[in-house]
Design an enzyme around this catalytic site. Structure first.
Site, PDB file in Angstrom:
ATOM      1  CG  HIS A 173     -17.119 -19.437  32.837  1.00 23.85           C
ATOM      2  ND1 HIS A 173     -16.697 -20.577  32.209  1.00 23.85           N
ATOM      3  CD2 HIS A 173     -16.305 -18.441  32.408  1.00 23.85           C
ATOM      4  CE1 HIS A 173     -15.656 -20.290  31.431  1.00 23.85           C
ATOM      5  NE2 HIS A 173     -15.411 -18.999  31.531  1.00 23.85           N
ATOM      6  CG  HIS A 174     -20.955 -21.852  27.755  1.00 23.76           C
ATOM      7  ND1 HIS A 174     -21.369 -23.162  27.796  1.00 23.76           N
ATOM      8  CD2 HIS A 174     -21.653 -21.260  26.752  1.00 23.76           C
ATOM      9  CE1 HIS A 174     -22.275 -23.363  26.843  1.00 23.76           C
ATOM     10  NE2 HIS A 174     -22.468 -22.233  26.208  1.00 23.76           N
ATOM     11  CB  SER A 175     -16.308 -23.830  32.126  1.00 23.68           C
ATOM     12  OG  SER A 175     -16.390 -23.089  33.328  1.00 23.68           O
TER      13      SER A 175
END
Length: 499
Positions: free
Chosen positions: A159-161
């Site tokens: 996930h990009h977070s």
């Protein structure tokens, strides 16, 4: 949920309870750092890194290596929870590595008939599958059968977070070792000669004229920044790219993303760079101009060879100070891992892309250099980073995300370029043949990522299947465009040597 996963959840040191909106919530004194504004704006974005290995997969070695290295990093052993004020924060949890290693059961007939397509189809299916938010948001999808490129393949979905592309690549490389000498880290390219930001003005030389030129450069910087900021707000409000085969259709409808790649010669790119006295990034932007132009005129049937279209791309820029891989690993090994910033610290540039047929292939690179140099003389990247944080604080997440998606949807392409190791590496004992990072989530039909590795550079495309039925032809366009540009540079080199 299986028994092992349930046991893992019960062992968490946090008391996680469900918030009214359905998200996990816990007490403030049990929480870690807040989720950064940049990470909150990429809520629907995912990074996918496809790696090809020279040997079959050793699951036990992978499990042991990931547990000892990757899984110990803060965001890779944390989940997002919501505090009493409704703000997301990172909270430490127990990691069961087996839950993050996924060996899919694929159709044996499909794998036998076309193993390359089987890998490609499975990676494409990841864009339609949600991630389990009750555990850290990273997965290794293991495809243990040979293809034309490798003996086995792993697709890492993150996930990009958890981090931007640059920080995640650094983290991934910190878990590798040199294939020639497994006792040391892989060699990475030297840091850029420019020590400061891309917009930083050089110190003036002695003399009145030199000082005047230095002052003038700041005036130009201020003017370009004003123009770019006006363009930024115009893009949010009303300024849209024209409709082309690259512009996303069926907006609002989730499209499956086909993630494909093709290898280019890094030596050819560097040859053009030296012949044109520009940068590798200039050459890659020029190659992209040329490839998209070839695809446009072939797929649209447009016969107006004098036509030129102006599109725009979102170019992500890393705002961190330049830090070597060895320096990051040294901080981790010395117990100062918290000093390494693995999260998202990005700004972006709205970069013009020109679609047209040039009689001289080098004109694509010349135009790219002119555009990129102009963008370097602007504080646009700093402004966009700060604007994202301010908009999020003032308007909160829902409105800020809508503004962010609107801005991206008014452009056409996402573009990035990252450097990788200059020698072959091993990951958990597996010699790596190629590294192909990409992703999905942005409201655009096409994402273009470049990744260098040893003497190759991989062009990685994430594209909507419905809009790009001839995606293999588009990959060919990148290869052929670089070939034409190199041939033109070679002719100039020969001409200059004779002169």
């Amino acid at each position: 949920m299986d028994a092992a996963a349930a046991t893992t959840l019960r062992k968490r040191p946090l008391s996680v309870r469900t918030a009214p909106d359905g998200g996990p919530r816990t007490a403030p004194d049990e929480l870690g750092e807040p989720v950064s504004p940049s990470a909150r704006l990429v809520e629907d974005f995912y990074i996918v890194v496809v790696m090809g290995a020279a040997t079959p997969l050793n699951i036990a070695a992978l499990r042991s290596g990931i547990e000892a290295q990757l899984a110990r990093h803060p965001h890779f052993r944390s989940i997002q929870v919501t505090d009493k004020d409704g703000n997301p924060r990172w909270a430490r949890t127990t990691v069961n590595v087996d839950s993050h290693l996924i060996s899919p059961a694929l159709d044996p007939a499909a794998v036998s008939a076309d193993p390359d397509k089987a890998v490609e189809d499975y990676v494409a299916s990841l864009s339609t599958l949600p991630m389990d938010r009750s555990r850290p948001l990273w997965e290794f999808h293991l495809l243990d059968f040979p293809t034309s490129e490798a003996a086995s393949t792993a697709a890492v979905r993150v996930h990009h977070s958890l981090g931007d592309g640059m920080s995640l690549l650094t983290l991934l490389m910190s878990c590798t070792r040199s294939a020639a000498d497994p006792a040391r880290l892989p060699a990475m390219p030297p840091p850029p000669t420019r020590a400061g930001a891309i917009y930083q003005r050089p110190r003036p030389s002695a003399g009145v004229l030199a000082f005047a030129a230095w002052v003038w450069s700041f005036a130009v910087l201020a003017w370009h920044t004003v123009v770019d900021v006006v363009g930024f707000f115009a893009t949010i409000l009303f300024l849209k790219d024209p409709h082309t085969p690259f512009k996303r259709v069926n907006r609002g409808v989730s499209q499956r993303k086909r993630i494909v790649h093709r290898s280019l010669s890094l030596d050819d790119v560097k040859f053009v760079k030296n012949a044109m006295n520009c940068t590798v990034n200039d050459v890659l932007v020029g190659v992209t101009y040329a490839a998209l132009s070839r695809y446009y005129f072939r797929s649209s049937g447009d016969s107006d060879i004098g036509k030129e279209l102006r599109l725009r791309s979102i170019l992500l820029v890393n705002l961190r100070p330049t830090t070597s891989l060895q320096a990051c690993v040294n901080m981790i090994e010395s117990g100062k891992g918290r000093d390494v910033k693995w999260g998202n610290k990005l700004g972006f540039i709205i970069l013009p892309f020109f679609i047209g047929l040039q009689s001289d292939p080098l004109d694509y690179v010349r135009k790219a250099k002119k555009v990129v140099d102009r963008k370097k003389s602007s504080l646009e990247v700093v402004f966009t980073h700060l604007a994202a944080e301010v908009i999020l604080k003032v308007f909160r997440l829902k409105v800020a995300a809508a503004i962010f998606h609107r801005m991206i949807s008014h452009t056409t392409i996402s573009f990035s370029n990252m450097t990788g190791p200059v020698e072959h590496v091993e990951f958990c004992g597996h010699p790596i043949l190629f590294i192909a990072p990409s992703g999905y989530g942005p409201p655009e039909a096409l994402t273009v990522n470049y990744q260098s590795y040893v003497n190759n550079i991989m062009v990685n495309l994430a594209l909507d299947e419905a809009q790009f039925p001839d995606f293999r032809g588009l990959l060919d366009d990148f290869v052929e465009s670089l070939g034409h540009i190199k041939d033109a540079a070679l002719r100039i080199r020969k001409h200059n040597s004779k002169a």
